[in-house]
Structure formats: structure tokens, C-alpha cells
Design a protein around this motif. Sequence first.
Motif, PDB file in Angstrom:
ATOM      1  N   LEU A  92      51.596 107.360  29.448  1.00  0.00           N
ATOM      2  CA  LEU A  92      52.249 106.716  28.311  1.00  0.00           C
ATOM      3  C   LEU A  92      51.608 107.112  26.993  1.00  0.00           C
ATOM      4  N   ALA A  93      50.297 107.296  26.986  1.00  0.00           N
ATOM      5  CA  ALA A  93      49.644 107.780  25.767  1.00  0.00           C
ATOM      6  C   ALA A  93      50.146 109.177  25.411  1.00  0.00           C
ATOM      7  N   THR A  94      50.336 110.003  26.429  1.00  0.00           N
ATOM      8  CA  THR A  94      50.860 111.348  26.201  1.00  0.00           C
ATOM      9  C   THR A  94      52.289 111.311  25.681  1.00  0.00           C
ATOM     10  N   ILE A  95      53.127 110.499  26.319  1.00  0.00           N
ATOM     11  CA  ILE A  95      54.525 110.386  25.895  1.00  0.00           C
ATOM     12  C   ILE A  95      54.609 109.845  24.465  1.00  0.00           C
ATOM     13  N   GLY A  96      53.775 108.855  24.165  1.00  0.00           N
ATOM     14  CA  GLY A  96      53.777 108.298  22.816  1.00  0.00           C
ATOM     15  C   GLY A  96      53.363 109.322  21.775  1.00  0.00           C
ATOM     16  N   SER A  97      52.347 110.124  22.083  1.00  0.00           N
ATOM     17  CA  SER A  97      51.883 111.124  21.116  1.00  0.00           C
ATOM     18  C   SER A  97      52.922 112.215  20.903  1.00  0.00           C
ATOM     19  N   LEU A  98      53.607 112.617  21.980  1.00  0.00           N
ATOM     20  CA  LEU A  98      54.601 113.681  21.865  1.00  0.00           C
ATOM     21  C   LEU A  98      55.827 113.256  21.058  1.00  0.00           C
ATOM     22  N   ALA A  99      56.012 111.942  20.893  1.00  0.00           N
ATOM     23  CA  ALA A  99      57.133 111.460  20.088  1.00  0.00           C
ATOM     24  C   ALA A  99      57.013 111.922  18.643  1.00  0.00           C
ATOM     25  N   ILE A 100      55.779 112.183  18.173  1.00  0.00           N
ATOM     26  CA  ILE A 100      55.595 112.659  16.800  1.00  0.00           C
ATOM     27  C   ILE A 100      55.093 114.100  16.772  1.00  0.00           C
ATOM     28  N   ILE A 101      54.222 114.472  17.729  1.00  0.00           N
ATOM     29  CA  ILE A 101      53.696 115.843  17.737  1.00  0.00           C
ATOM     30  C   ILE A 101      54.816 116.850  17.932  1.00  0.00           C
TER      31      ILE A 101
END
Length: 286
Positions: free
Chosen positions: A102-111
Amino acid sequence: MTATSVPAAGIAATGTGAAEPRPRFRDLVAAEWVKLRSLRSTWIAYGATALAVIAINAGTAYDTYSHWSQQGAEGAAAFVRDGIPLQTAFTANATIVMALALATIGSLAIIGEYSTGTIRTTFAAVPARRSVMAAKVVVVAAVTTAFGALVAGISFGLTQAILDGRGVGISIGDPGALSVVAASTLLAPVCALAGLALGTVIRQTATTMIVAVMVILVLPIVFSDDRHWSAVAGHALPYQAWLRLVAADPAPTAFPWTTGGAWTVYAVWALAAAVLTVISVHRRDQ
């Protein structure tokens, strides 16, 4: 013959030179939702994470079921008394997998937007950057909360159905059961928002992933309850807060803390991540 000037108000009234209306926040939320749901990779990531987490939990329950012959009558009673069904409902291994994913998915939402350059188009269309990022926070929080509730609910129902084959399954109304489901549900948006904040600040996939692993996986292991400062630092981390919330009968420690403190950690992390996401783009270039 003298020229006459046309007041600005008159121009606005005729429609010539009229300013664009400010986007409504609900329109920004709708736009962020369209961005999220239009990416096939997003749903693949959510689906793979859900399957992995549920499989880990169900596999643990089935392992207990298949080796139940080693338990006697007294062992079965101790199994329930010691809160093992609660531990099986959402295991520590599954929690780590979900938190990292989930941390990865959350970061990819902006990266993802920074890497493709679409963030420039977004900010050009809507110069109110803070409003854009606030809308992204709302969408990420809402989707990951729903995801956490789905995964936690399925995991609980499936694991307890398996254990019920040996007569040791529990229901959602039993003491501690709702806390396990709620804590596991809300850990998803907390980690996703933390990833979103890290991605907004760092803007690089590899570095963001390293920091996320450090915060979610490494630091909870480094900090122990042997020293006061170490215990306080460890208690301030989401994973240790989850451990406190799902513990049926917490083991005595030199520096104990309460479930209220653990819920506070959840709230502070989510709020801090949301604020950092919103304010960090205000005076930075794209």
C-alpha cells in the motif's frame, strides 16, 4: 471625436475576457478518481496485494487446521484462551506485505505523474496545487480504506471458517475481533498516505521505496522496549501500533502503552502525511 473606454466590468459582462471559473473541489476529486481507475496497473496491484494477503492469512489458518491432531482437549481450550484465532485472522506476515504494497501504491499515485510529466498538465489546468493534492489525498484515502475493509473482512471470515472446522473459530462479536478487523482495515490508508507523502517529497521511485521499507519494516525491528527512548520511538510507528491494537492480551513490558495511544499513532500519521502531501508542492517546480 474622443475615444471612449470600456470598463473592465463591461468586458466581463459581455463575456469577453471573462476569467475561468475556479474548479470545485468535488470536480478535482472526480478527476483524481478518473486518473486512478483508468490505470489497469492500479487494479492489478490492488488485486495482487489482496490475493497475497488473504492467501497468507488463509494458509496460516489451514496449517493449523491440518495439524490439529497435535492438539488435545486442553490444547484447544488454550488455543482460544490465548487469542490464537485473533492472531490467525490477520497475521503479522500478511500485515507487512499489505503495508509495503500500500505504501508503494500510494507513492506511485504521484510519482507516476512526475515521471510521465502529466503533473505539469494538471498544474497548468488547475494552478491551485494544494487543492489538487488535497483531492488526491481524499481519493487515495477513500480507495485504500475500502480496500483494507474488504481484505480484512474476507481474511477474518475465511480464517475463522477454516478454524471453525476444528471448533475454535470465533465471530466478529467476540472480544477483540472487531479491533483486529478495524486496525487491519485502517492500516491500509495510513500506509498509502505515508507512501503518497514520501512520493510527493522525494519524487523518485527507488529512493521512495527504500525509505518506505525502512519506516515500515526495518525501524520496528530496530526499536525495542528495552530503553525508554527506543520504546517511545517504536510505539510511534504504524506497524507497532497495529501490533498493540490486535494483541488480545499484551505481554507486560517495561514501558507499556494503551490502545488509545496506538489509535492516536494511526491518526497522527495519516494527518501528517496528508498535510505534507498538500503543502510540499506549493513552492516547488514541477
